[in-house]
Design a protein around this motif. Structure first.
Motif, PDB file in Angstrom:
ATOM      1  N   GLY A 117       4.836  -1.848   2.487  1.00 43.90           N
ATOM      2  CA  GLY A 117       4.264  -2.832   3.656  1.00 43.90           C
ATOM      3  C   GLY A 117       3.305  -3.741   3.035  1.00 43.90           C
ATOM      4  N   CYS A 173      -2.036  -0.028   3.503  1.00 47.30           N
ATOM      5  CA  CYS A 173      -1.491   0.281   4.854  1.00 47.30           C
ATOM      6  C   CYS A 173      -1.022   1.626   4.920  1.00 47.30           C
ATOM      7  CB  CYS A 173      -0.163  -0.574   5.037  1.00 47.30           C
ATOM      8  SG  CYS A 173       1.186  -0.388   4.063  1.00 47.30           S
ATOM      9  N   ALA A 218       2.105   2.769   4.209  1.00 46.29           N
ATOM     10  CA  ALA A 218       3.412   3.102   4.466  1.00 46.29           C
ATOM     11  C   ALA A 218       4.301   3.724   3.305  1.00 46.29           C
ATOM     12  CB  ALA A 218       4.168   1.521   4.647  1.00 46.29           C
ATOM     13  N   TYR A 252       8.297   1.735  11.214  1.00 44.39           N
ATOM     14  CA  TYR A 252       7.896   1.204   9.827  1.00 44.39           C
ATOM     15  C   TYR A 252       7.013   2.267   9.049  1.00 44.39           C
ATOM     16  CZ  TYR A 252       8.507  -1.625   5.775  1.00 44.39           C
ATOM     17  OH  TYR A 252       8.955  -1.972   4.611  1.00 44.39           O
ATOM     18  N   CYS A 253       6.177   2.538   9.710  1.00 44.51           N
ATOM     19  CA  CYS A 253       5.006   3.276   9.289  1.00 44.51           C
ATOM     20  C   CYS A 253       5.294   4.873   8.941  1.00 44.51           C
ATOM     21  CB  CYS A 253       3.710   3.330   9.951  1.00 44.51           C
ATOM     22  SG  CYS A 253       3.572   3.832  11.570  1.00 44.51           S
ATOM     23  N   THR A 254       6.299   5.301   9.813  1.00 40.34           N
ATOM     24  CA  THR A 254       6.392   6.685  10.318  1.00 40.34           C
ATOM     25  C   THR A 254       6.653   7.503   8.685  1.00 40.34           C
ATOM     26  OG1 THR A 254       7.588   6.032  12.160  1.00 40.34           O
ATOM     27  CG2 THR A 254       7.794   8.065  11.403  1.00 40.34           C
ATOM     28  N   MET A 291       3.379   8.096   7.459  1.00 38.99           N
ATOM     29  CA  MET A 291       2.414   8.735   8.693  1.00 38.99           C
ATOM     30  C   MET A 291       2.903  10.253   8.602  1.00 38.99           C
ATOM     31  SD  MET A 291       0.198   7.603  10.567  1.00 38.99           S
ATOM     32  CE  MET A 291       0.457   5.896  11.222  1.00 38.99           C
ATOM     33  N   ASN A 331      -3.510   5.203   7.149  1.00 42.53           N
ATOM     34  CA  ASN A 331      -2.038   4.782   7.371  1.00 42.53           C
ATOM     35  C   ASN A 331      -2.249   4.132   8.665  1.00 42.53           C
ATOM     36  OD1 ASN A 331      -1.831   7.633   6.069  1.00 42.53           O
ATOM     37  ND2 ASN A 331       0.238   6.953   6.137  1.00 42.53           N
ATOM     38  N   CYS A 387      -0.732   1.720  11.627  1.00 41.75           N
ATOM     39  CA  CYS A 387       0.426   1.445  12.674  1.00 41.75           C
ATOM     40  C   CYS A 387       0.041   0.444  13.735  1.00 41.75           C
ATOM     41  CB  CYS A 387       0.610   2.861  13.417  1.00 41.75           C
ATOM     42  SG  CYS A 387       1.992   2.712  14.700  1.00 41.75           S
ATOM     43  N   ARG A 388       1.280  -0.547  13.765  1.00 40.55           N
ATOM     44  CA  ARG A 388       0.886  -1.835  14.300  1.00 40.55           C
ATOM     45  C   ARG A 388       1.334  -1.530  15.653  1.00 40.55           C
ATOM     46  NH1 ARG A 388       2.132  -7.203  11.365  1.00 40.55           N
ATOM     47  NH2 ARG A 388       1.092  -7.988  13.151  1.00 40.55           N
TER      48      ARG A 388
END
Ligand code: FES
Ligand code: FES
Length: 162
Positions: free
Chosen positions: A38, A44, A46, A100-102, A105, A131, A133-134
């Motif tokens: 990211g 972030c 990611a 995307y963050c998963t 996360m 972490n 997440c948007r």
């Protein structure tokens, strides 16, 4: 330069440039694209992977410094029982939208499960501070982690120096 390490339990010998970061090495050299990139400057989360069992940001970790060490990416945790429980809980609790963050996360969530079996929601949120997440607003993510913490009393806490 040559680096020898283990990635997802497989020995790897590779030529890397000194400035190649671990995230690019995993994604571009080993085609392990489950690790997402990211911000690319350590903010972030990611790109979180395990290095000798501890979560690290692979975008600010040089691959050349990983010689003799063990890396687990999200792909290497596919059959991990805690990760399986987390994946099911993330699905049930709508803990992802774009996804995307998963991967990052999930790696952090697994570390919370192992390290903090008594974590309440506030502590889970604190642990997730790195972490971003948007999409989800985090509520589903916290519920999913709490669900696994509540239903996996057999998980032994991780002993790790402070
Ligand atoms: Fe590594 Fe954002 S991509 S912390
Ligand atoms: Fe989209 Fe987290 S689900 S950034």
């Amino acid at each position: 330069m040559t680096v020898s390490l283990k990635v997802n339990d497989i020995a790897v010998n590779a030529e890397v440039a000194p400035r190649t970061h671990l995230a690019d090495f995993l994604r571009e050299d080993l085609l392990l694209t489950g690790t997402h990139i990211g911000c690319e400057h350590g903010v972030c989360g990611a790109c979180t992977v395990l290095l000798d069992g501890e979560p690290v940001r692979s975008c600010i970790t040089f691959a050349a410094t990983c010689g003799g060490r063990e890396v687990q990416s999200i792909e290497g945790l596919e059959h991990d029982p805690i990760m399986s429980a987390l994946r099911a809980a993330f699905t049930a609790e709508h803990a992802l939208q774009c996804g995307y963050c998963t991967p990052g996360m999930l790696v952090t969530a697994r570390d919370i499960i192992l390290r903090l079996p008594d974590a309440d929601d506030d502590r889970i949120r604190l642990e997730l501070a790195g972490n971003l997440c948007r999409c989800t607003g985090y509520n589903g993510i916290v519920r999913a982690i709490r669900h696994v913490l509540t239903h996996r009393p057999d998980v032994a806490p991780l002993e790790r120096p402070a």
